[in-house]
Write an enzyme that holds these catalytic residues in place. Structure first.
Site, short mmCIF file in Angstrom:
data_model
loop_
_atom_site.label_atom_id
_atom_site.label_comp_id
_atom_site.label_asym_id
_atom_site.label_seq_id
_atom_site.Cartn_x
_atom_site.Cartn_y
_atom_site.Cartn_z
N ASP A 163 44.78 65.30 -77.81
CA ASP A 163 46.12 65.46 -77.02
C ASP A 163 47.26 64.43 -77.66
O ASP A 163 47.79 63.67 -76.70
CB ASP A 163 45.76 65.08 -75.47
CG ASP A 163 46.59 65.44 -74.41
OD1 ASP A 163 47.68 66.40 -74.76
OD2 ASP A 163 46.96 64.81 -73.37
N GLN A 202 45.58 57.90 -63.25
CA GLN A 202 46.90 57.09 -62.87
C GLN A 202 46.80 55.93 -63.74
O GLN A 202 45.78 55.01 -64.02
CB GLN A 202 47.10 56.85 -61.50
CG GLN A 202 47.30 58.07 -60.63
CD GLN A 202 47.68 57.59 -59.33
OE1 GLN A 202 47.51 56.77 -58.93
NE2 GLN A 202 48.20 58.70 -58.71
#
Length: 489
Positions: A332, A223
């Site tokens: 990614d 997060q």
């Protein structure tokens, strides 16, 4: 012109610094110096490389504008000499070069240049690039200190802000009628409490100084929060990374930190500090970029005009060029991992982030058959688990991002809609990445700028070829084509 310096009557409010212009053409250096003086900077001008190196060694220079082509010691030689002197390692150097001089530009980046300005000079764009580099240096110099090694646990202060706004996910220390961050009004039943939410660390102070004020997203392995340094008052982004496997966490976090610290590239988000909060939780303190992710921009606007889409891709390619030169694969590349800071010139300063699943080239990884990457942008070889991966996996993903930026949706999404396939079905997305041909751009963008669109389509078809050997073999090849296309739009 040899060695002159001019002093403005009043230094600018935003920055008080000295810029060194190195150019053997007096007409060019005069135009640049007048522009910079008008903006309130102090300017020194030298006409050859030896004087430039001497002046940098004397100190007091905050940025160098360096012409590539000069008699005697050329710009590349000056760049190399400056970068080999420890006091000048972080000195911003912007190269002045001919339009579409791709080979020299890439060589300059490899030698340590921070950015470039092409001739003929667009003055507004030049100022935006200069100010961006000065701002980056100022941020770097106000950094917290040396990078902490992952080691002993850092103190986590108890949560002092029990409430949060469900609209912007920012915390409140007391019950207020209106959110200070987004101006939302408190719900009828009151603000929800953080301890009942999924935002585990919101409202906490980690490392004794970073107060986590707002949840801003999820990375590949954690997060991310907007944090305020309670000592300096400065904002940072803090990524909280947790894993059940302590050694796995330590290994992958060290890879991410190593990747981003080593890069020192203006198009890569910088990591300043690593904190070990618990045995299985650590925090990465990074630059907080004021702006939006490319994903947010595309959600709001659908697509970007070709010139702007290409410019964003150019900057991401420059970040990847530095990473690949150090043997680092991102794995990614996607719109959510590209931050865009709006510039006065109506374009964006792009930065690549989230190296959470990086791989060192030539080293196979054991991921227990899990697929690392995002299905809408992942390369076929990542899906198939082929090892070792190489730079062509990142090239494929960048092509998928560029396609999305141009047409307003991820590759193959239109095929899925035409066949009534659920766009959220991961296996369907992966099958298209493996077997479906990329739909041509002309069907999406029409016949506007026909030749340019055809050239752009050829670039994308090659970047996203199913077979690695049919793609560009190096990101520098992609950069060269992008820059040539930018000249045509």
């Amino acid at each position: 012109m040899t060695n002159t310096e001019s002093q403005p009557a009043t230094a600018p409010a935003h920055f008080s610094g000295r810029i060194l212009v190195v150019d053997d053409n007096p007409f060019n250096s005069d135009i640049l110096s007048r522009l910079l003086e008008h903006k309130g900077y102090r300017v020194s001008i030298v006409s050859n490389g030896h004087h430039a190196v001497d002046m940098v060694e004397q100190g007091g220079v905050d940025l160098v504008l360096l012409d590539v082509m000069m008699p005697g010691m050329n710009g590349m030689e000056v760049l190399q000499q400056i970068r080999h002197r420890p006091p000048s390692i972080d000195l911003p150097i912007i190269m002045l070069t001919a339009m579409a001089d791709t080979e020299r530009i890439l060589a300059a980046f490899a030698a340590g240049a921070d950015d470039y300005i092409t001739r003929p000079i667009d003055l507004s764009l030049a100022m935006a690039r200069i100010e961006a580099q000065l701002r980056l240096r100022e941020q770097a110099r106000s950094q917290i200190g040396e990078l902490h090694k992952i080691g002993g646990a850092e103190r986590v202060k108890p949560r002092t802000s029990p409430f949060y706004c469900p609209i912007c996910i920012s915390c409140h220390a007391t019950y207020v009628a209106q959110c200070a961050t987004c101006n939302a009004t408190a719900p009828q039943g009151g603000w929800p409490r953080i301890h009942e939410s999924a935002f585990t660390h919101l409202g906490q102070t980690v490392g004794g100084r970073y107060f986590l004020e707002q949840f801003i997203g999820r990375g590949s392995v954690g997060q991310v929060y907007r944090a305020r340094d309670i000592d300096l008052g400065r904002e940072f982004a803090v990524k909280i990374v947790a894993a059940s496997d302590k050694e796995g966490l330590r290994h992958q976090t060290l890879l991410e930190v190593s990747a981003q610290v080593r890069l020192e590239n203006p198009y890569v988000v910088k990591i300043y500090q690593v904190l070990m909060l618990e045995d299985d939780v650590c925090a990465l303190v990074m630059d907080f970029v004021r702006g939006f992710s490319l994903e947010q921009v595309l959600d709001a606007h659908g697509s970007l005009p070709p010139w702007l889409a290409l410019d964003v891709a150019r900057q991401v390619a420059l970040a990847l060029h530095s990473a690949h030169a150090m043997g680092i694969l991102h794995r990614d590349v996607k719109p959510g991992n590209i931050m865009l800071e709006p510039m006065p010139t109506r374009d964006y300063f792009a930065r690549l982030l989230d190296f959470g699943i990086v791989q060192i080239m030539g080293r196979p990884v054991d991921e227990q058959s899990s697929i690392c990457g995002t299905p809408a942008y992942i390369s076929p070889e990542q899906i198939l688990g082929e090892q070792p991966l190489d730079v062509r996996a990142d090239i494929y993903s960048l092509g998928a991002v560029l396609y999305h930026t141009l047409v307003g949706h991820a590759p193959f999404e239109d095929l899925m809609q035409a066949r009534n396939e659920p766009s959220s079905a991961v296996m369907v997305q992966l099958q298209h990445q493996l077997f479906s041909r990329l739909p041509p751009l002309r069907a999406k963008l029409g016949d506007q700028d026909g030749e340019q669109i055809a050239a752009l389509d050829a670039l994308l078809q090659r970047m996203m070829a199913k077979e690695r050997d049919e793609r560009h073999q190096d990101i520098s090849e992609v950069l060269q084509e992008i820059m040539e296309l930018l000249d045509r739009f």
